[in-house]
Design a protein around this motif. Structure first.
Motif: not given
Length: 172
Positions: A58-60, A89-90, A114-117, A130-132
């Motif tokens: 999800x996030x570093x 990750x996003x 991050x840009x297009x998912x 969450x868009x993660x």
């Protein structure tokens, strides 16, 4: 309309919705559009002919994601040039680059959704709320067939590192 899956994952016990299909062993790995940095794209075809260990976090900037990325970076050094180890990750590419320099991550590619998912939606790991991208592991062979999948049910838990690595080693 994009498929939404409920009741399959949580964050600290709270239910979340995953967008995209649940991929299974034997499925063809979907292509994706992702970023190496702000202007350079990447896709599955960039790793053509290699075994791919795809570690999704999800996030570093969280402890489990940090540990997961460091573990697979260590293992990547032992797997050889025929295996591409990717962390997705996003996080913005700037944040990924900073994390890698501080953590000494140099044996894998860190890619940003991050840009297009696109990756998250194609692999069924995009968290709607969450868009993660949800923590997960995919092992894809040289012909882009999925050979191992782990969708974690709870975001804060670690993946089964040994099972993922065994799946990669069985393909080498």
């Amino acid at each position: 309309m994009t498929e939404e899956r409920t009741g399959v994952a949580t964050i600290k016990g709270n239910p979340i919705t995953l967008i995209g299909p649940e991929l299974k062993v034997g499925d063809q790995a979907p292509d994706f559009t992702i970023n190496k940095d702000l202007t350079t794209g990447a896709s599955l075809s960039d790793y053509e002919g290699k075994i791919k260990l795809i570690s999704v976090v999800p996030s570093l900037d969280t402890s489990v994601c940090d540990a997961q990325t460091r573990r697979f970076n260590e293992e990547a050094a032992k797997l050889g040039d025929h295996v591409a180890v990717l962390t997705i990750s996003v996080d913005l590419p700037f944040a990924q680059s900073r994390f890698c320099s501080v953590a000494g991550i140099e044996n894998m590619d860190t890619l940003s959704d991050y840009k297009f998912r696109s990756f998250g939606q194609s692999y069924g790991v995009l968290i709607k709320e969450l868009q993660l991208d949800m923590r997960s592991i995919f092992v894809v062979d040289e012909k882009n067939t999925i050979r191992y999948v782990e969708y974690l049910k709870e975001m804060t838990e670690h993946p089964d590192y040994e099972a993922a690595l065994s799946a990669v080693k069985a393909l080498i």
